[in-house]
Write a protein that holds these residues in place. Structure first.
Motif, PDB file in Angstrom:
ATOM      1  N   ALA A  96       5.346   4.573   8.005  1.00 39.83           N
ATOM      2  CA  ALA A  96       5.090   5.855   7.344  1.00 39.83           C
ATOM      3  C   ALA A  96       3.848   5.722   6.474  1.00 39.83           C
ATOM      4  O   ALA A  96       3.737   4.801   5.676  1.00 39.83           O
ATOM      5  CB  ALA A  96       6.294   6.258   6.492  1.00 39.83           C
ATOM      6  N   PHE A  97       2.894   6.641   6.651  1.00 40.96           N
ATOM      7  CA  PHE A  97       1.661   6.564   5.883  1.00 40.96           C
ATOM      8  C   PHE A  97       1.349   7.850   5.128  1.00 40.96           C
ATOM      9  O   PHE A  97       0.459   7.891   4.285  1.00 40.96           O
ATOM     10  CB  PHE A  97       0.475   6.182   6.782  1.00 40.96           C
ATOM     11  N   SER A  98       2.099   8.904   5.386  1.00 41.22           N
ATOM     12  CA  SER A  98       1.876  10.174   4.717  1.00 41.22           C
ATOM     13  C   SER A  98       3.168  10.976   4.797  1.00 41.22           C
ATOM     14  O   SER A  98       3.992  10.742   5.671  1.00 41.22           O
ATOM     15  CB  SER A  98       0.741  10.927   5.411  1.00 41.22           C
ATOM     16  N   GLY A  99       3.330  11.894   3.879  1.00 39.46           N
ATOM     17  CA  GLY A  99       4.506  12.747   3.884  1.00 39.46           C
ATOM     18  C   GLY A  99       4.905  13.126   2.480  1.00 39.46           C
ATOM     19  O   GLY A  99       4.217  12.784   1.510  1.00 39.46           O
ATOM     20  N   PRO A 100       6.026  13.803   2.352  1.00 35.82           N
ATOM     21  CA  PRO A 100       6.434  14.338   1.054  1.00 35.82           C
ATOM     22  C   PRO A 100       6.578  13.303  -0.066  1.00 35.82           C
ATOM     23  O   PRO A 100       6.318  13.621  -1.213  1.00 35.82           O
ATOM     24  CB  PRO A 100       7.790  14.998   1.345  1.00 35.82           C
ATOM     25  N   VAL A 101       6.987  12.070   0.262  1.00 29.45           N
ATOM     26  CA  VAL A 101       7.201  11.091  -0.806  1.00 29.45           C
ATOM     27  C   VAL A 101       5.921  10.397  -1.248  1.00 29.45           C
ATOM     28  O   VAL A 101       5.904   9.717  -2.267  1.00 29.45           O
ATOM     29  CB  VAL A 101       8.249  10.019  -0.405  1.00 29.45           C
ATOM     30  N   PHE A 102       4.827  10.592  -0.513  1.00 26.74           N
ATOM     31  CA  PHE A 102       3.574   9.924  -0.837  1.00 26.74           C
ATOM     32  C   PHE A 102       2.700  10.794  -1.738  1.00 26.74           C
ATOM     33  O   PHE A 102       2.487  11.968  -1.448  1.00 26.74           O
ATOM     34  CB  PHE A 102       2.798   9.594   0.446  1.00 26.74           C
ATOM     35  N   LYS A 103       2.203  10.206  -2.802  1.00 24.39           N
ATOM     36  CA  LYS A 103       1.268  10.907  -3.681  1.00 24.39           C
ATOM     37  C   LYS A 103      -0.107  10.995  -3.028  1.00 24.39           C
ATOM     38  O   LYS A 103      -0.901  11.879  -3.317  1.00 24.39           O
ATOM     39  CB  LYS A 103       1.174  10.198  -5.021  1.00 24.39           C
ATOM     40  N   LYS A 104      -0.393  10.040  -2.142  1.00 25.38           N
ATOM     41  CA  LYS A 104      -1.632  10.022  -1.362  1.00 25.38           C
ATOM     42  C   LYS A 104      -1.339   9.264  -0.072  1.00 25.38           C
ATOM     43  O   LYS A 104      -0.447   8.420  -0.028  1.00 25.38           O
ATOM     44  CB  LYS A 104      -2.749   9.324  -2.142  1.00 25.38           C
ATOM     45  N   PRO A 105      -2.072   9.551   0.996  1.00 29.14           N
ATOM     46  CA  PRO A 105      -1.845   8.828   2.253  1.00 29.14           C
ATOM     47  C   PRO A 105      -2.248   7.354   2.129  1.00 29.14           C
ATOM     48  O   PRO A 105      -3.135   7.012   1.355  1.00 29.14           O
ATOM     49  CB  PRO A 105      -2.758   9.543   3.253  1.00 29.14           C
TER      50      PRO A 105
ATOM     51  N   ALA B 254       0.836  -1.203   0.000  1.00 33.19           N
ATOM     52  CA  ALA B 254       0.000   0.000   0.000  1.00 33.19           C
ATOM     53  C   ALA B 254       0.873   1.257   0.000  1.00 33.19           C
ATOM     54  O   ALA B 254       0.564   2.236  -0.689  1.00 33.19           O
ATOM     55  CB  ALA B 254      -0.937  -0.009   1.207  1.00 33.19           C
ATOM     56  N   GLN B 255       1.962   1.232   0.753  1.00 26.04           N
ATOM     57  CA  GLN B 255       2.886   2.365   0.758  1.00 26.04           C
ATOM     58  C   GLN B 255       3.477   2.591  -0.627  1.00 26.04           C
ATOM     59  O   GLN B 255       3.527   3.720  -1.114  1.00 26.04           O
ATOM     60  CB  GLN B 255       4.026   2.130   1.743  1.00 26.04           C
ATOM     61  N   ALA B 256       3.954   1.517  -1.254  1.00 32.85           N
ATOM     62  CA  ALA B 256       4.583   1.627  -2.573  1.00 32.85           C
ATOM     63  C   ALA B 256       3.607   2.235  -3.582  1.00 32.85           C
ATOM     64  O   ALA B 256       3.979   3.084  -4.389  1.00 32.85           O
ATOM     65  CB  ALA B 256       5.082   0.265  -3.042  1.00 32.85           C
ATOM     66  N   GLU B 257       2.363   1.792  -3.508  1.00 31.23           N
ATOM     67  CA  GLU B 257       1.349   2.349  -4.418  1.00 31.23           C
ATOM     68  C   GLU B 257       1.149   3.839  -4.136  1.00 31.23           C
ATOM     69  O   GLU B 257       1.069   4.654  -5.050  1.00 31.23           O
ATOM     70  CB  GLU B 257       0.027   1.603  -4.254  1.00 31.23           C
ATOM     71  N   ALA B 258       1.102   4.204  -2.852  1.00 33.65           N
ATOM     72  CA  ALA B 258       0.895   5.596  -2.484  1.00 33.65           C
ATOM     73  C   ALA B 258       2.095   6.475  -2.842  1.00 33.65           C
ATOM     74  O   ALA B 258       1.938   7.646  -3.154  1.00 33.65           O
ATOM     75  CB  ALA B 258       0.595   5.706  -0.980  1.00 33.65           C
ATOM     76  N   VAL B 259       3.297   5.912  -2.790  1.00 34.81           N
ATOM     77  CA  VAL B 259       4.504   6.652  -3.141  1.00 34.81           C
ATOM     78  C   VAL B 259       4.664   6.725  -4.658  1.00 34.81           C
ATOM     79  O   VAL B 259       5.202   7.680  -5.197  1.00 34.81           O
ATOM     80  CB  VAL B 259       5.749   5.996  -2.497  1.00 34.81           C
ATOM     81  N   GLY B 260       4.181   5.679  -5.350  1.00 36.83           N
ATOM     82  CA  GLY B 260       4.307   5.638  -6.805  1.00 36.83           C
ATOM     83  C   GLY B 260       5.614   5.037  -7.279  1.00 36.83           C
ATOM     84  O   GLY B 260       6.110   5.372  -8.353  1.00 36.83           O
TER      85      GLY B 260
END
Length: 191
Positions: free
Chosen positions: A159-168, A48-54
């Motif tokens: 980590a679930f949100s932050g600068p590297v994430f495109k979405k939480p 889920a993180q990888a998808e959110a980070v892109g």
């Protein structure tokens, strides 16, 4: 090298801000439990993180005894795939850094540590489980004798949100677990 925690996310952010193109998240997890070692994060949450980070995730199941062989195989594969190096989120555990650095450089790759040597500041008890790492957390942990970055094993994070994430990454707090004397909060995907 992606653990799913704050150190990995900060290292990724620092690396990308420095102009390093990160094209793959690499993580090793316990093949029996399907959880990242020490962090106990489920593989599904890394996905889920990888998808959110892109960024693509390569999650490798392993055992303690197979870790080094699997790491060497993956490092060799990275070189064959044209990668120049590996970014890590170590802060001050010199023995951990040296172990990885020896193997990464032996594979002909650059060993990158964007947050190495940053001064930590303090933490913990089971009451800290599930807290979001924010300004209040930083203030509260600063009043303890713990390492604020958790580098002595005081805590691990997700980590679930932050600068590297495109979405939480949507998550739900699950059951509290006790494994090998460590309190853990199980996280599951939500939404």
């Amino acid at each position: 090298m992606w653990s799913g925690g704050k150190d990995s996310a900060l290292a990724l952010d620092r690396a990308t801000r420095a102009g390093i193109e990160v094209a793959r998240l690499l993580s090793f997890y316990d093949s029996a439990t399907r959880r990242v070692r020490f962090h106990a994060t489920r593989v599904e949450m890394l996905e889920a993180q990888a998808e959110a980070v892109g960024i693509d995730l390569r999650a490798i199941p392993t055992s303690w005894s197979g870790m080094e062989a699997n790491l060497r195989r993956e490092l060799s594969s990275l070189g064959e795939d044209g990668f120049a190096g590996v970014v890590f989120g170590d802060i001050h555990l010199a023995d951990v850094r040296a172990w990885y650095e020896d193997r990464v450089t032996a594979a002909g790759l650059e060993h990158v540590e964007p947050i190495w040597g940053e001064p930590p500041h303090l933490l913990l008890g089971e009451a800290w489980l599930g807290r979001v790492i924010d300004e209040r957390f930083a203030s509260d942990i600063g009043m303890t004798q713990a390492d604020a970055c958790g580098e002595n094993g005081e805590y691990h994070s997700f980590a679930f949100s932050g600068p590297v994430f495109k979405k939480p990454v949507a998550w739900t707090a699950g059951e509290r677990r006790l494994e090998s004397g460590f309190a853990q909060l199980d996280l599951t995907a939500s939404g």
